[in-house]
Design an enzyme around this catalytic site. Structure first.
Site, PDB file in Angstrom:
ATOM      1  N   TYR A 159      -1.437  17.797   4.302  1.00 46.77           N
ATOM      2  CA  TYR A 159      -1.922  16.443   4.026  1.00 46.77           C
ATOM      3  C   TYR A 159      -2.608  15.865   5.269  1.00 46.77           C
ATOM      4  O   TYR A 159      -3.707  15.317   5.184  1.00 46.77           O
ATOM      5  CB  TYR A 159      -0.762  15.551   3.586  1.00 46.77           C
ATOM      6  CG  TYR A 159      -1.186  14.174   3.126  1.00 46.77           C
ATOM      7  CD1 TYR A 159      -1.599  13.959   1.817  1.00 46.77           C
ATOM      8  CD2 TYR A 159      -1.181  13.086   3.999  1.00 46.77           C
ATOM      9  CE1 TYR A 159      -1.992  12.704   1.380  1.00 46.77           C
ATOM     10  CE2 TYR A 159      -1.571  11.825   3.564  1.00 46.77           C
ATOM     11  CZ  TYR A 159      -1.973  11.644   2.258  1.00 46.77           C
ATOM     12  OH  TYR A 159      -2.368  10.394   1.847  1.00 46.77           O
ATOM     13  N   HIS A 194      -6.852  15.026   6.025  1.00 45.23           N
ATOM     14  CA  HIS A 194      -7.304  13.681   6.401  1.00 45.23           C
ATOM     15  C   HIS A 194      -7.915  13.632   7.796  1.00 45.23           C
ATOM     16  O   HIS A 194      -8.368  12.573   8.225  1.00 45.23           O
ATOM     17  CB  HIS A 194      -6.139  12.693   6.334  1.00 45.23           C
ATOM     18  CG  HIS A 194      -5.825  12.244   4.943  1.00 45.23           C
ATOM     19  ND1 HIS A 194      -5.102  13.023   4.075  1.00 45.23           N
ATOM     20  CD2 HIS A 194      -6.152  11.115   4.273  1.00 45.23           C
ATOM     21  CE1 HIS A 194      -4.979  12.377   2.921  1.00 45.23           C
ATOM     22  NE2 HIS A 194      -5.615  11.229   3.006  1.00 45.23           N
TER      23      HIS A 194
END
Length: 107
Positions: A21, A25
């Site tokens: 994750y 990002h």
């Protein structure tokens, strides 16, 4: 600068996906960043509770009602599809996002 409204929500990562994750990002797609800013979103942060895999998101926005229109944006759909394998999602691939109520604020 226009007045902004602060919104918060929670989402959930699939177990073992915290590093992925973060990787996805960093950096965020420039075209996605531009889209969100174009919708009046600013001061956007996402925090992770490693014990529960809960993501806590908080952002400021000028016109919250406009956020519903993000669902029709192609880059948003592409991002959701890109993220769907690592987090809980709805049928349209958007993250399951539960709004949170602000109960305290210190200015």
């Amino acid at each position: 600068m226009a007045n902004t409204i602060k919104l918060a929500s929670k989402m959930k990562l699939n177990p073992g996906q915290a590093n992925e994750y973060k990787k996805r990002h960093n950096p965020i797609w420039p075209e996605l960043s531009q889209l969100l800013k174009g919708y009046g979103i600013s001061d956007y942060s996402i925090f992770l509770d490693h014990e529960t895999n809960i993501l806590f998101a908080v952002l400021s926005v000028v016109v919250p009602e406009r956020l519903e229109d993000l669902k029709s944006e192609e880059i948003m759909k592409k991002w959701w599809t890109y993220m769907m394998d690592i987090m809980e999602t709805n049928d349209d691939h958007s993250p399951v996002s539960i709004p949170l109520e602000e109960v305290f604020y210190l200015a």
